[in-house]
Design a protein around this motif. Structure first.
Motif, mmCIF file in Angstrom:
data_model
loop_
_atom_site.group_PDB
_atom_site.id
_atom_site.type_symbol
_atom_site.label_atom_id
_atom_site.label_comp_id
_atom_site.label_asym_id
_atom_site.label_seq_id
_atom_site.Cartn_x
_atom_site.Cartn_y
_atom_site.Cartn_z
ATOM 1 N N GLN A 48 0.828 -1.203 0.000
ATOM 2 C CA GLN A 48 0.000 0.000 0.000
ATOM 3 C C GLN A 48 0.871 1.265 0.000
ATOM 4 O O GLN A 48 0.589 2.232 -0.721
ATOM 5 C CB GLN A 48 -0.919 0.006 1.223
ATOM 6 N N ALA A 49 1.923 1.237 0.812
ATOM 7 C CA ALA A 49 2.798 2.411 0.898
ATOM 8 C C ALA A 49 3.520 2.653 -0.416
ATOM 9 O O ALA A 49 3.587 3.779 -0.909
ATOM 10 C CB ALA A 49 3.798 2.222 2.038
ATOM 11 N N ARG A 50 4.063 1.593 -1.002
ATOM 12 C CA ARG A 50 4.814 1.751 -2.252
ATOM 13 C C ARG A 50 3.909 2.184 -3.404
ATOM 14 O O ARG A 50 4.331 2.934 -4.281
ATOM 15 C CB ARG A 50 5.529 0.451 -2.614
ATOM 16 N N ALA B 57 5.778 13.369 1.412
ATOM 17 C CA ALA B 57 4.771 12.523 2.052
ATOM 18 C C ALA B 57 4.819 11.104 1.509
ATOM 19 O O ALA B 57 4.662 10.135 2.266
ATOM 20 C CB ALA B 57 3.380 13.124 1.856
ATOM 21 N N ARG B 58 5.055 10.956 0.223
ATOM 22 C CA ARG B 58 5.157 9.605 -0.348
ATOM 23 C C ARG B 58 6.388 8.888 0.199
ATOM 24 O O ARG B 58 6.357 7.680 0.444
ATOM 25 C CB ARG B 58 5.230 9.688 -1.871
ATOM 26 N N VAL B 59 7.476 9.637 0.381
ATOM 27 C CA VAL B 59 8.674 9.045 0.983
ATOM 28 C C VAL B 59 8.381 8.623 2.416
ATOM 29 O O VAL B 59 8.778 7.536 2.856
ATOM 30 C CB VAL B 59 9.850 10.031 0.937
ATOM 31 N N LEU B 60 7.659 9.467 3.171
ATOM 32 C CA LEU B 60 7.345 9.134 4.557
ATOM 33 C C LEU B 60 6.472 7.884 4.630
ATOM 34 O O LEU B 60 6.603 7.086 5.574
ATOM 35 C CB LEU B 60 6.648 10.309 5.238
ATOM 36 N N ASP B 61 5.590 7.687 3.664
ATOM 37 C CA ASP B 61 4.773 6.470 3.616
ATOM 38 C C ASP B 61 5.653 5.228 3.719
ATOM 39 O O ASP B 61 5.443 4.359 4.585
ATOM 40 C CB ASP B 61 3.975 6.402 2.305
ATOM 41 N N VAL B 62 6.639 5.134 2.812
ATOM 42 C CA VAL B 62 7.469 3.927 2.759
ATOM 43 C C VAL B 62 8.518 3.923 3.868
ATOM 44 O O VAL B 62 8.920 2.864 4.355
ATOM 45 C CB VAL B 62 8.128 3.767 1.374
ATOM 46 N N PHE C 76 17.524 22.198 -7.342
ATOM 47 C CA PHE C 76 16.957 21.158 -8.204
ATOM 48 C C PHE C 76 15.929 20.327 -7.443
ATOM 49 O O PHE C 76 14.828 20.058 -7.945
ATOM 50 C CB PHE C 76 18.062 20.251 -8.738
ATOM 51 N N VAL C 77 16.272 19.900 -6.218
ATOM 52 C CA VAL C 77 15.359 19.058 -5.434
ATOM 53 C C VAL C 77 14.085 19.823 -5.088
ATOM 54 O O VAL C 77 12.979 19.275 -5.170
ATOM 55 C CB VAL C 77 16.060 18.552 -4.156
ATOM 56 N N GLN C 78 14.225 21.084 -4.720
ATOM 57 C CA GLN C 78 13.051 21.870 -4.352
ATOM 58 C C GLN C 78 12.080 22.040 -5.518
ATOM 59 O O GLN C 78 10.872 22.187 -5.308
ATOM 60 C CB GLN C 78 13.491 23.239 -3.831
ATOM 61 N N ASN C 79 12.591 22.006 -6.732
ATOM 62 C CA ASN C 79 11.750 22.198 -7.922
ATOM 63 C C ASN C 79 11.581 20.920 -8.730
ATOM 64 O O ASN C 79 11.215 20.971 -9.899
ATOM 65 C CB ASN C 79 12.363 23.292 -8.806
ATOM 66 N N ILE C 80 11.828 19.783 -8.098
ATOM 67 C CA ILE C 80 11.803 18.522 -8.830
ATOM 68 C C ILE C 80 10.411 18.176 -9.352
ATOM 69 O O ILE C 80 10.263 17.449 -10.324
ATOM 70 C CB ILE C 80 12.348 17.370 -7.947
ATOM 71 N N GLY C 81 9.378 18.740 -8.716
ATOM 72 C CA GLY C 81 8.017 18.436 -9.145
ATOM 73 C C GLY C 81 7.734 18.821 -10.585
ATOM 74 O O GLY C 81 6.829 18.268 -11.211
ATOM 75 N N ALA C 82 8.517 19.747 -11.142
ATOM 76 C CA ALA C 82 8.299 20.179 -12.525
ATOM 77 C C ALA C 82 8.716 19.119 -13.531
ATOM 78 O O ALA C 82 8.268 19.146 -14.684
ATOM 79 C CB ALA C 82 9.074 21.472 -12.791
ATOM 80 N N SER C 83 9.560 18.186 -13.117
ATOM 81 C CA SER C 83 10.072 17.193 -14.076
ATOM 82 C C SER C 83 9.928 15.748 -13.625
ATOM 83 O O SER C 83 9.926 14.834 -14.454
ATOM 84 C CB SER C 83 11.551 17.478 -14.371
ATOM 85 N N VAL C 84 9.801 15.525 -12.321
ATOM 86 C CA VAL C 84 9.764 14.153 -11.804
ATOM 87 C C VAL C 84 8.617 14.023 -10.817
ATOM 88 O O VAL C 84 8.561 14.761 -9.825
ATOM 89 C CB VAL C 84 11.098 13.784 -11.103
ATOM 90 N N LEU D 257 10.117 7.364 -6.558
ATOM 91 C CA LEU D 257 10.173 6.116 -5.795
ATOM 92 C C LEU D 257 10.489 4.926 -6.695
ATOM 93 O O LEU D 257 11.187 3.994 -6.285
ATOM 94 C CB LEU D 257 8.855 5.890 -5.057
ATOM 95 N N GLU D 258 9.986 4.969 -7.908
ATOM 96 C CA GLU D 258 10.304 3.890 -8.851
ATOM 97 C C GLU D 258 11.804 3.820 -9.098
ATOM 98 O O GLU D 258 12.401 2.746 -9.099
ATOM 99 C CB GLU D 258 9.562 4.115 -10.168
ATOM 100 N N LYS D 259 12.418 4.990 -9.290
ATOM 101 C CA LYS D 259 13.866 5.024 -9.485
ATOM 102 C C LYS D 259 14.586 4.569 -8.221
ATOM 103 O O LYS D 259 15.574 3.821 -8.281
ATOM 104 C CB LYS D 259 14.300 6.451 -9.850
ATOM 105 N N ALA D 260 14.105 4.995 -7.057
ATOM 106 C CA ALA D 260 14.746 4.647 -5.789
ATOM 107 C C ALA D 260 14.774 3.145 -5.557
ATOM 108 O O ALA D 260 15.791 2.582 -5.133
ATOM 109 C CB ALA D 260 14.036 5.352 -4.631
#
Length: 571
Positions: free
Chosen positions: A35-37, A223-228, A280-288, A294-297
């Motif tokens: 469920q988390a993933r 939040a998605r990271v905190l889920d897993v 880059f991380v702060q604006n990652i939502g524009a591209s990733v 999480l798929e990449k992780a």
């Protein structure tokens, strides 16, 4: 917790309506990991609240762990009108700000109040820069400050053996940064090379790795990271940070392809590189998307949590030996070779710096020290041993009469060869690697690191842990054993004894006797040098699965051996 209580601190105008609960939901306690993933809780804020409450209440904690009632007794049942400045953040967060995460403005004050109370109840915490982000995220899914405080407290008070949730000391945090550097070196070599090529101090850049995940990521991603993370633990943070590093490198490559300068000016101030990654991380939502991150992780093949823990312990031990246990100003020595003082007749300071970026991070506070050179000490294997014994690890550099340059990083003291008596016995660990410098630089690691399928289950019985890990050489004339090493000294890349190997030859790292030194074994040797240190051979070997590092039969023009000098030691 009622549906009305869920998200009372959230500024829905910022967050949008997509995650608001539309119908009452009940948490399915089966297969929370899946469920988390898959992000099933992200579609319903109330469902996520239930999931977090269940997961955090299930954390094994100390017998006396502060709860919501303690918070109410100390801070009162409701928030006051005092500003955040009235509740300064504890020193142990190391100036990490509270991420807004689409919280109401007054909710930031609530985070300050919660952390202020945490500081009073956990006097043993000395360094925990991830805590403001954790508290801000948990406040999203708390009905009041007291509940948020209890959830934070349970994460800090976790006492399950082998389980790690949050670093709470400078030693633990700094060793995690070194461990991240090790993992980046192994699993993100292209991105690691980019950082090495642009930052003076790589460890300073990597010191922000947790903040990328807990602080810089946009709310939806965090939040998605905190889920897993709540389901699977600390290793998730490493995975996500490595994925961010991979995406950052891809972003820089795309920028170069778009007509911008192909690379940053070499050797920038590390703060410039840190700021660039942060932006880059702060604006990652524009591209990733969060799902893509999480798929990449989870596509990165890492060793187990146990192996990562052992590597972190090795780094902690290295810092303790250098007396680094509390936050202090660190001398800028990470991969920093002074061209005015560095002197090698085989490689330049720039080339040595590139090689230095490959070594394990726990040697980050060390500088190269010339131990032996045939130009000064002559062509004698006995003199080579006498100058190199007592140094662990060491590095071998060779220039051939044809101008080719190659070498090897050797994890173990050459004195270990004496355990084999007169037999040519292999020793060393999986951190050994071989490399060539010309015509282009290339490193060849232990084949098990590059091909984990060669290793099956980790050995568990004491009999297996104490057994042989050597094998027969290609001629079958001698038994090649790996010497016993205390289990506490092992890490994911330190010993073959962590693995059941399909081929015993994969554990042949280094060997030496009175008439030769050898690096890599099995079907051939990566390097063979004779007793006069003037003739050598190279070829593909089972240990590193490398091509010949130079001409297969070569004459040695110059050989140097380098050690690792503790830069923190008094001069």
């Amino acid at each position: 917790m009622s549906e009305e209580d869920c998200g009372v601190f959230v500024d829905w105008a910022q967050l949008g309506e997509t995650t608001k609960p539309s119908t009452p939901a009940k948490l399915d306690l089966k297969d929370l990991k899946t469920q988390a993933r898959q992000g099933q809780w992200s579609r319903d804020h109330a469902l996520r609240c239930q999931a977090y409450r269940h997961l955090i209440q299930a954390i094994p904690c100390r017998t006396v762990t502060p709860d919501a009632e303690v918070y109410r007794d100390l801070m009162g049942a409701t928030a006051t009108k005092k500003p955040a400045s009235a509740y300064p953040l504890p020193e142990f967060v190391d100036n990490s700000p509270v991420p807004r995460y689409a919280l109401k403005a007054e909710a930031v004050v609530s985070v300050h109040r919660v952390l202020s109370c945490v500081a009073g109840q956990f006097p043993d915490i000395s360094h925990c820069p991830a805590l403001p982000a954790i508290a801000a995220l948990l406040l999203h899914f708390s009905s009041n400050e007291a509940q948020c405080f209890e959830h934070v407290s349970r994460m800090l008070a976790c006492n399950e053996p082998g389980r790690r949730l949050l670093d709470q000391t400078y030693l633990a945090y700094q060793s995690s940064c070194m461990t991240f550097g090790d993992l980046a070196n192994k699993y993100c070599p292209a991105a690691h090379k980019l950082v090495v090529g642009t930052a003076h101090d790589v460890l300073e850049v990597y010191s922000d790795w947790q903040r990328w995940v807990l602080g810089d990521l946009p709310y939806a991603h965090a939040a998605r990271v905190l889920d897993v993370f709540l389901v699977e633990g600390y290793k998730v943070l490493y995975r996500v940070a490595l994925a961010l590093l991979k995406f950052y490198r891809k972003h820089k490559a795309a920028a170069a392809a778009g007509g911008q300068p192909p690379q940053q000016p070499p050797q920038q101030d590390s703060v410039v590189v840190r700021d660039d990654i942060q932006a880059f991380v702060q604006n990652i939502g524009a591209s990733v998307t969060a799902e893509k991150l999480l798929e990449k992780a989870f596509s990165i093949r890492l060793f187990s949590r146990k192996e990562i823990t052992l590597l972190q312990l090795a780094n902690e031990r290295s810092l303790q030996q250098k007396g680094i246990t509390v936050k202090q100003k660190r001398r800028n020595v990470q991969l920093a070779l002074n061209p005015d003082t560095f002197s090698s007749e085989i490689v330049s300071a720039k080339e040595m710096r590139d090689i230095w970026s490959w070594i394990p991070e726990r040697f980050a506070l060390c500088q190269p020290q010339l131990l032996f050179t045939t130009a000064t000490h002559g062509c004698s294997l006995n003199r080579f041993y006498s100058h190199c014994e007592g140094y662990e690890p060491s590095m071998l550099l060779i220039r051939t009469t044809e101008g080719e340059v190659c070498g090897a990083f050797l994890s173990t003291d050459w004195e270990e060869r004496k355990r084999g008596g007169n037999k040519l016995s292999f020793f060393g660990t999986g951190e050994c690697f071989v490399f060539r410098m010309k015509p282009e630089m290339e490193r060849y690691e232990w084949v098990v690191i590059r091909h984990p399928e060669l290793a099956s289950a980790v050995k568990t019985s004491s009999q297996e842990e104490e057994g042989e890990v050597g094998g027969q050489n290609s001629g079958g004339s001698s038994s090649l054993q790996q010497p016993d090493r205390p289990l506490g000294e092992l890490s994911p890349f330190l010993s073959a004894r962590h693995f059941n190997l399909n081929s015993r030859n994969t554990s042949m790292f280094m060997a030496g006797n009175f008439d030769s030194i050898i690096v890599g074994g099995g079907e051939g040797n990566a390097l063979y040098i004779d007793s006069e240190l003037n003739h050598g051979r190279t070829g593909r070997c089972t240990t590193f699965d490398n091509p010949p590092l130079c001409a297969e039969s070569f004459q040695v023009a110059l050989l140097e051996a380098w050690g690792f000098q503790d830069a923190m030691a008094p001069e």
